[in-house]
Enzyme design. Sequence first.
Site, mmCIF file in Angstrom:
data_model
loop_
_atom_site.group_PDB
_atom_site.id
_atom_site.type_symbol
_atom_site.label_atom_id
_atom_site.label_comp_id
_atom_site.label_asym_id
_atom_site.label_seq_id
_atom_site.Cartn_x
_atom_site.Cartn_y
_atom_site.Cartn_z
ATOM 1 N N HIS A 40 -6.811 -5.986 2.023
ATOM 2 C CA HIS A 40 -5.727 -5.380 2.884
ATOM 3 C C HIS A 40 -5.183 -6.663 3.781
ATOM 4 C CE1 HIS A 40 -6.935 -1.193 2.332
ATOM 5 N NE2 HIS A 40 -8.006 -1.540 2.194
ATOM 6 N N HIS B 155 -10.198 -5.691 -3.390
ATOM 7 C CA HIS B 155 -9.031 -5.767 -2.479
ATOM 8 C C HIS B 155 -8.782 -6.203 -1.287
ATOM 9 C CE1 HIS B 155 -9.969 -1.479 -2.240
ATOM 10 N NE2 HIS B 155 -9.488 -1.361 -1.324
ATOM 11 N N GLN C 92 -14.409 2.266 1.320
ATOM 12 C CA GLN C 92 -13.606 1.662 0.070
ATOM 13 C C GLN C 92 -13.413 2.987 -0.776
ATOM 14 O OE1 GLN C 92 -15.843 -0.919 -2.448
ATOM 15 N NE2 GLN C 92 -14.079 -1.302 -3.779
ATOM 16 N N ASP D 18 0.729 -1.134 0.087
ATOM 17 C CA ASP D 18 0.042 0.099 0.069
ATOM 18 C C ASP D 18 0.841 1.186 0.085
ATOM 19 O OD1 ASP D 18 -3.252 0.480 1.314
ATOM 20 O OD2 ASP D 18 -2.050 2.285 1.167
ATOM 21 N N ASN E 85 -12.970 -3.691 2.486
ATOM 22 C CA ASN E 85 -13.825 -2.527 2.634
ATOM 23 C C ASN E 85 -14.797 -2.609 1.301
ATOM 24 O OD1 ASN E 85 -12.925 -1.417 4.932
ATOM 25 N ND2 ASN E 85 -11.259 -0.478 3.719
ATOM 26 N N VAL F 20 -11.063 2.467 -3.559
ATOM 27 C CA VAL F 20 -10.407 2.098 -5.145
ATOM 28 C C VAL F 20 -11.443 1.123 -5.260
ATOM 29 C CG1 VAL F 20 -8.965 1.063 -6.357
ATOM 30 C CG2 VAL F 20 -8.109 2.717 -4.560
HETATM 31 P P1 AMP Z 1 -9.649 0.957 0.278
HETATM 32 O O1 AMP Z 1 -9.813 2.338 1.130
HETATM 33 O O2 AMP Z 1 -10.118 -0.138 1.189
HETATM 34 O O3 AMP Z 1 -10.441 1.225 -0.939
HETATM 35 O O4 AMP Z 1 -8.215 0.916 -0.085
HETATM 36 C C1 AMP Z 1 -7.522 1.661 -1.080
HETATM 37 C C2 AMP Z 1 -6.184 1.421 -0.532
HETATM 38 O O5 AMP Z 1 -5.317 1.827 -1.839
HETATM 39 C C3 AMP Z 1 -5.550 2.408 0.513
HETATM 40 O O6 AMP Z 1 -5.202 1.960 1.444
HETATM 41 C C4 AMP Z 1 -4.642 3.256 -0.480
HETATM 42 O O7 AMP Z 1 -3.625 4.147 0.420
HETATM 43 C C5 AMP Z 1 -4.177 2.469 -1.454
HETATM 44 N N1 AMP Z 1 -3.729 3.067 -2.568
HETATM 45 C C6 AMP Z 1 -4.256 3.956 -3.456
HETATM 46 N N2 AMP Z 1 -3.296 4.109 -4.495
HETATM 47 C C7 AMP Z 1 -2.422 3.384 -4.521
HETATM 48 C C8 AMP Z 1 -1.285 3.022 -5.307
HETATM 49 N N3 AMP Z 1 -1.093 3.779 -6.319
HETATM 50 N N4 AMP Z 1 -0.547 2.047 -4.917
HETATM 51 C C9 AMP Z 1 -0.718 1.578 -3.788
HETATM 52 N N5 AMP Z 1 -1.625 1.522 -3.142
HETATM 53 C C10 AMP Z 1 -2.653 2.634 -3.349
#
Ligand code: AMP
Length: 114
Positions: free
Chosen positions: A102, A100, A94, A32, A87, A96
């Site tokens: 974590h 995914h 969430q 992350d 999430n 992204v």
């Molecule tokens: P969520 O909030 O559960 O959707 O998790 C999305 C995660 O993606 C967050 O912990 C971000 O820090 C991570 N994230 C966003 N962009 C990137 C990236 N370019 N490379 C790695 N992690 C990322």
Amino acid sequence: SMANDTIFGRMLRGEIACNEVYSDQHCLAFRDIQPQAPVHVLVIPRKPLESLRAANEEDTELLGHLLLVAARVAKLEGLDDFRTVINTGAEAGQTVFHLHVHVFGGRPLAWPPG
Ligand code: AMP
């Protein structure tokens, strides 16, 4: 699917770099960018599912595989105890919209989460 158009979709297509820790035919695991613990890895399916709520019966094996890879990644990172989180939806955190898992560890983790 819209999940193709996320930053994770771009990583899977090799359009942007990631800090990879594991990869196979069905998934990719990478660090992350904003780690919330000493170990914070994301495991994503290559299939563009927008979230867990978009998964269905045909994804049963894939979902099991993601969890097994999460445990494998934890072991690779030297973790005995760790937390896995998915999430689903904006209100659940969430950000992204490509499914995914974590994987957190390397410090004590409070419960319940926020
Ligand atoms: P969520 O909030 O559960 O959707 O998790 C999305 C995660 O993606 C967050 O912990 C971000 O820090 C991570 N994230 C966003 N962009 C990137 C990236 N370019 N490379 C790695 N992690 C990322």
